[in-house]
Design a protein around this motif. Sequence first.
Motif, PDB file in Angstrom:
ATOM      1  N   GLY A   1       0.862  -0.929   0.084  1.00  0.00           N
ATOM      2  CA  GLY A   1      -0.070  -0.002  -0.018  1.00  0.00           C
ATOM      3  C   GLY A   1       0.766   1.107  -0.051  1.00  0.00           C
ATOM      4  N   TRP A   2       2.271   0.945   0.097  1.00  0.00           N
ATOM      5  CA  TRP A   2       3.199   2.172   0.231  1.00  0.00           C
ATOM      6  C   TRP A   2       3.162   2.985  -1.121  1.00  0.00           C
ATOM      7  N   ASN A   3       2.636   2.143  -2.108  1.00  0.00           N
ATOM      8  CA  ASN A   3       2.643   2.778  -3.456  1.00  0.00           C
ATOM      9  C   ASN A   3       1.240   3.251  -3.914  1.00  0.00           C
ATOM     10  N   ALA A   4       0.404   3.320  -3.174  1.00  0.00           N
ATOM     11  CA  ALA A   4      -1.065   3.632  -3.599  1.00  0.00           C
ATOM     12  C   ALA A   4      -1.087   4.672  -4.117  1.00  0.00           C
ATOM     13  N   ILE A   5      -0.409   5.801  -4.156  1.00  0.00           N
ATOM     14  CA  ILE A   5      -0.667   7.204  -4.502  1.00  0.00           C
ATOM     15  C   ILE A   5      -0.272   7.306  -5.908  1.00  0.00           C
ATOM     16  N   ASN A   6       0.422   6.205  -6.262  1.00  0.00           N
ATOM     17  CA  ASN A   6       0.857   6.349  -7.636  1.00  0.00           C
ATOM     18  C   ASN A   6      -0.173   5.821  -8.574  1.00  0.00           C
ATOM     19  N   TYR A   7      -1.088   5.232  -8.013  1.00  0.00           N
ATOM     20  CA  TYR A   7      -2.455   4.486  -8.732  1.00  0.00           C
ATOM     21  C   TYR A   7      -3.483   5.727  -9.115  1.00  0.00           C
ATOM     22  N   ILE A   8      -3.390   6.661  -8.111  1.00  0.00           N
ATOM     23  CA  ILE A   8      -4.367   7.828  -8.578  1.00  0.00           C
ATOM     24  C   ILE A   8      -3.562   9.262  -8.712  1.00  0.00           C
ATOM     25  N   SER A   9      -2.237   9.179  -9.054  1.00  0.00           N
ATOM     26  CA  SER A   9      -1.591  10.398  -9.268  1.00  0.00           C
ATOM     27  C   SER A   9      -2.063  11.620  -9.967  1.00  0.00           C
ATOM     28  N   GLU A  10      -3.023  11.404 -10.879  1.00  0.00           N
ATOM     29  CA  GLU A  10      -3.661  12.545 -11.397  1.00  0.00           C
ATOM     30  C   GLU A  10      -4.626  12.945 -10.834  1.00  0.00           C
ATOM     31  N   GLU A  11      -5.007  12.694  -9.710  1.00  0.00           N
ATOM     32  CA  GLU A  11      -6.167  13.352  -8.737  1.00  0.00           C
ATOM     33  C   GLU A  11      -5.438  13.961  -7.820  1.00  0.00           C
ATOM     34  N   ILE A  12      -4.111  14.143  -7.795  1.00  0.00           N
ATOM     35  CA  ILE A  12      -3.387  14.930  -6.559  1.00  0.00           C
ATOM     36  C   ILE A  12      -3.275  16.105  -7.169  1.00  0.00           C
ATOM     37  N   GLU A  13      -3.340  17.104  -5.996  1.00  0.00           N
ATOM     38  CA  GLU A  13      -2.919  18.500  -6.279  1.00  0.00           C
ATOM     39  C   GLU A  13      -1.291  18.946  -6.402  1.00  0.00           C
ATOM     40  N   ASN A  14      -1.104  19.438  -7.246  1.00  0.00           N
ATOM     41  CA  ASN A  14       0.502  19.620  -7.361  1.00  0.00           C
ATOM     42  C   ASN A  14       1.262  18.493  -7.006  1.00  0.00           C
ATOM     43  N   PRO A  15       1.120  17.549  -8.025  1.00  0.00           N
ATOM     44  CA  PRO A  15       1.715  15.963  -7.873  1.00  0.00           C
ATOM     45  C   PRO A  15       3.116  16.035  -7.711  1.00  0.00           C
ATOM     46  N   LYS A  16       3.845  16.819  -8.411  1.00  0.00           N
ATOM     47  CA  LYS A  16       5.404  16.770  -8.445  1.00  0.00           C
ATOM     48  C   LYS A  16       5.826  17.103  -6.987  1.00  0.00           C
ATOM     49  N   GLU A  17       5.199  17.962  -6.281  1.00  0.00           N
ATOM     50  CA  GLU A  17       5.867  18.410  -4.952  1.00  0.00           C
ATOM     51  C   GLU A  17       5.163  17.354  -3.790  1.00  0.00           C
ATOM     52  N   ASN A  18       3.737  17.376  -3.988  1.00  0.00           N
ATOM     53  CA  ASN A  18       2.990  16.595  -2.976  1.00  0.00           C
ATOM     54  C   ASN A  18       3.205  15.131  -3.008  1.00  0.00           C
ATOM     55  N   MET A  19       3.514  14.380  -4.118  1.00  0.00           N
ATOM     56  CA  MET A  19       3.626  12.967  -4.412  1.00  0.00           C
ATOM     57  C   MET A  19       5.087  12.431  -3.635  1.00  0.00           C
ATOM     58  N   LEU A  20       5.944  13.112  -3.558  1.00  0.00           N
ATOM     59  CA  LEU A  20       7.187  12.724  -2.823  1.00  0.00           C
ATOM     60  C   LEU A  20       7.145  12.989  -1.301  1.00  0.00           C
ATOM     61  N   LYS A  21       6.518  14.256  -1.019  1.00  0.00           N
ATOM     62  CA  LYS A  21       6.195  14.409   0.554  1.00  0.00           C
ATOM     63  C   LYS A  21       5.243  13.344   0.904  1.00  0.00           C
ATOM     64  N   ALA A  22       4.367  13.097   0.288  1.00  0.00           N
ATOM     65  CA  ALA A  22       2.985  12.192   0.911  1.00  0.00           C
ATOM     66  C   ALA A  22       3.614  10.793   0.976  1.00  0.00           C
ATOM     67  N   MET A  23       4.677  10.394   0.187  1.00  0.00           N
ATOM     68  CA  MET A  23       5.321   9.067  -0.094  1.00  0.00           C
ATOM     69  C   MET A  23       6.087   8.822   1.247  1.00  0.00           C
ATOM     70  N   VAL A  24       7.079   9.859   1.282  1.00  0.00           N
ATOM     71  CA  VAL A  24       8.191   9.429   2.411  1.00  0.00           C
ATOM     72  C   VAL A  24       7.641   9.990   3.758  1.00  0.00           C
ATOM     73  N   PHE A  25       6.612  10.922   3.997  1.00  0.00           N
ATOM     74  CA  PHE A  25       6.221  11.156   5.206  1.00  0.00           C
ATOM     75  C   PHE A  25       5.299   9.728   5.781  1.00  0.00           C
ATOM     76  N   SER A  26       4.284   9.252   4.735  1.00  0.00           N
ATOM     77  CA  SER A  26       3.740   8.138   4.805  1.00  0.00           C
ATOM     78  C   SER A  26       4.540   7.182   5.328  1.00  0.00           C
ATOM     79  N   VAL A  27       5.486   6.773   4.706  1.00  0.00           N
ATOM     80  CA  VAL A  27       6.556   5.591   5.153  1.00  0.00           C
ATOM     81  C   VAL A  27       7.021   5.700   6.408  1.00  0.00           C
ATOM     82  N   ALA A  28       7.490   6.917   6.850  1.00  0.00           N
ATOM     83  CA  ALA A  28       8.240   7.261   8.190  1.00  0.00           C
ATOM     84  C   ALA A  28       7.175   7.025   9.098  1.00  0.00           C
ATOM     85  N   ILE A  29       5.821   7.548   8.924  1.00  0.00           N
ATOM     86  CA  ILE A  29       4.780   7.158  10.001  1.00  0.00           C
ATOM     87  C   ILE A  29       4.618   5.613  10.143  1.00  0.00           C
ATOM     88  N   ILE A  30       4.193   4.811   8.937  1.00  0.00           N
ATOM     89  CA  ILE A  30       4.098   3.470   9.016  1.00  0.00           C
ATOM     90  C   ILE A  30       5.065   2.620   9.564  1.00  0.00           C
TER      91      ILE A  30
END
Length: 474
Positions: A241-270
């Motif tokens: 599920g760590w890669n879940a955001i890649n499945y809906i990347s086109e629905e993310i606001e400002n994806p180039k910035e938010n994708m990396l932040k969301a993925m790294v921050f989420s993995v740290a939490i998990i």
Amino acid sequence: MSAKKIGLITAVSVIVGNSVGSGIFTTSGFLARDIGDPVTILLMWIVAGGIVLCGVLTYYRLYLKWPESGGEFIYISKRFGPLAGFLSGWTSFTFGFGAAIAASAISFGYFLDGALSSYLNIGSEDVVGYLSNDGDIGAGFFVINPIVVSVILISIITLLHTVSVSISGRVQFYLTLIKVLVIVSIFFMGFYIIYDDYNSQRYTSYGGLFIDNFVNGSVNDDVSIFDMAIGMVFIMYAYSGWNAINYISEEIENPKENMLKAMVFSVAIIVFLYVFLNFIYFSSLSIEVLSAEPIVPVAEKSLRALLGNSVSIIFSLILCVSIMSSISAMVWVAPRVYLKMSKYNDRVPNFVGKENKNSIPINSMFAQSTWAVIICLSGTVEEILIYSGFPLLIFSALAVFSSFGNRFSGESKLSYFLYSSCSFVFIVFVFFAMVMVFIEKPYISALSIFTVLLDVLFYYFREIKSFAFYFYNK
């Protein structure tokens, strides 16, 4: 936030909601049985977290190269062609989401049944945690049928996600918020109880929960490399599920910035949650109790031991909500992969790409949930985990492998070296785990591969049908 875009916080909730589900609340029981050493198990969770981080960085690089929704399907299709991409999509449908939804839903049924069983046993003096006075497992199970509950749960969540993307986002955010708050509460309460017990018992011969269960709790001095490999499959399932955001990347606001932040921050939490929850598990009870039947609701065993029967009922019910968050995230995300497949590949039936007036791929969603229900009716949690874990490793490694080659446009030499190093580490780990699992569990591994290869027939079905029709008319 527009009706079709989600922000950073919701993106984090999607990843955490996908990952932190039934896996962390169930798989440690199997690890206790097969590995038998708390310290080794904790180290395995940490190492797996590092592997996942390598995967995250590689997937972000792949997104920068191919900024589309669809995850592995897009990356593998672009690099290895339509058949390989089709097989990856089939694997997502069959194992990545279908089996994962089923395993989570069955786990929900076990936790709900355990909570109701505990409620009916309140006031019984011989029930303490999971142990009765004679040392046997207490608190009888199956007040309700976990399989029936799992089917009902999948159906309700599926119908809920057919309404709108904005409602799906709000539901996912609040379910994930409840999940994180509950897990953090369990951690702090559990840590306080274990620490207080340690302080009060450290000068006695008893030693306390931490010393007796975690430090001196090993029952296996010679851990098999095969058992560790299978254990890593269980752990990687919990991290899936760590890669879940890649499945809906086109629905993310400002994806180039938010994708990396969301993925790294989420993995740290998990990783933080997983490591410390396992610390709580293996400090609260002995290996023998954690690995005893029923083996699935390991988190509930720990809660009963630390908090008592009455309080554990409340937390068990909220853990059910936590598992709902994971199921909800998968039901929401999965159909987007099949929608993308229908647009990219003419071998995918047209009905797969049908969307309702709110741009939700309802046919894909219903098909995915129907398959999950079928799996619920056909296997146990442990069988589902091994059956699904093996091919998921294969295609995640294949997606990562698609990043190898020349530097992408605009990529520096240093970035290329760092990303390639992460990819190499991920692939070596996955390849080793797959070989070990296949040697130790050849039949169920072969069944997984056979299920994937069945899609080759589906892929060429039109040609086979045309070929048969030609000879029939001739």
